[in-house]
Design a protein around this motif. Structure first.
Motif, short mmCIF file in Angstrom:
data_model
loop_
_atom_site.label_atom_id
_atom_site.label_comp_id
_atom_site.label_asym_id
_atom_site.label_seq_id
_atom_site.Cartn_x
_atom_site.Cartn_y
_atom_site.Cartn_z
N ASN A 18 -1.39 -0.12 1.68
CA ASN A 18 -2.09 -0.57 0.24
C ASN A 18 -3.02 -1.85 0.09
O ASN A 18 -3.02 -2.44 -0.60
N ARG A 19 -3.98 -1.77 1.01
CA ARG A 19 -5.13 -2.71 1.22
C ARG A 19 -5.83 -2.71 -0.17
O ARG A 19 -6.45 -3.83 -0.50
N GLY A 20 -6.27 -1.82 -0.77
CA GLY A 20 -6.86 -1.90 -2.00
C GLY A 20 -6.23 -2.14 -3.30
O GLY A 20 -6.85 -2.11 -4.41
N SER A 21 -4.80 -1.94 -3.16
CA SER A 21 -4.08 -2.29 -4.44
C SER A 21 -4.65 -3.54 -4.97
O SER A 21 -4.73 -4.45 -4.31
N VAL A 22 -4.11 -3.68 -6.42
CA VAL A 22 -4.34 -4.91 -7.00
C VAL A 22 -3.26 -5.96 -6.80
O VAL A 22 -3.71 -7.11 -6.51
N THR A 23 -2.17 -5.43 -6.44
CA THR A 23 -1.10 -6.39 -6.06
C THR A 23 -1.35 -7.09 -4.66
O THR A 23 -1.32 -8.36 -4.42
N PHE A 24 -1.91 -6.25 -3.87
CA PHE A 24 -2.24 -6.94 -2.33
C PHE A 24 -3.40 -7.71 -2.45
O PHE A 24 -3.29 -8.73 -1.76
N GLN A 25 -4.45 -7.60 -3.15
CA GLN A 25 -5.62 -8.20 -3.48
C GLN A 25 -5.29 -9.52 -4.05
O GLN A 25 -5.73 -10.65 -3.59
N ILE A 26 -4.19 -9.69 -4.92
CA ILE A 26 -4.05 -10.78 -5.74
C ILE A 26 -2.99 -11.57 -4.62
O ILE A 26 -3.11 -12.83 -4.62
N LEU A 27 -2.33 -10.98 -3.73
CA LEU A 27 -1.54 -11.60 -2.74
C LEU A 27 -2.24 -12.35 -1.68
O LEU A 27 -2.31 -13.55 -1.28
#
Length: 90
Positions: A18-27
């Motif tokens: 999930n590198r491109g997911s919004v939650t991962f980016q926020i993390l």
């Protein structure tokens, strides 16, 4: 220099998936913000790092507002999980 350990909330398998997911980016932005904040506690006059911190904060804020519009439940979970304040609405 004081180094604080930053514990990832997402497991290694989820990172790969999930590198491109919004939650991962926020993390990942939150981890960078915490690292820069601890750096700026020691180096108060590092103005370039202050500018970078402001840019990262703005990017995270835009992603959080996007997530709150599209998936309010996941937004609330992420806010509680990362222990950050909810944004003010205009």
């Amino acid at each position: 220099m004081i180094k604080k350990s930053f514990i990832s909330v997402i497991s290694h398998e989820e990172k790969e998936k999930n590198r491109g997911s919004v939650t991962f980016q926020i993390l990942s932005l939150t981890n960078r913000i915490r690292k820069l904040s601890s750096h700026l506690e020691l180096h108060r006059k590092d103005y370039l790092s202050q500018r970078g911190l402001r840019k990262i904060l703005g990017k995270r804020q835009r992603m959080l507002s996007y997530l709150s519009k599209n998936n309010r439940i996941r937004y609330k979970e992420l806010i509680n999980q990362l222990d950050i304040r909810e944004s003010k609405t205009r």
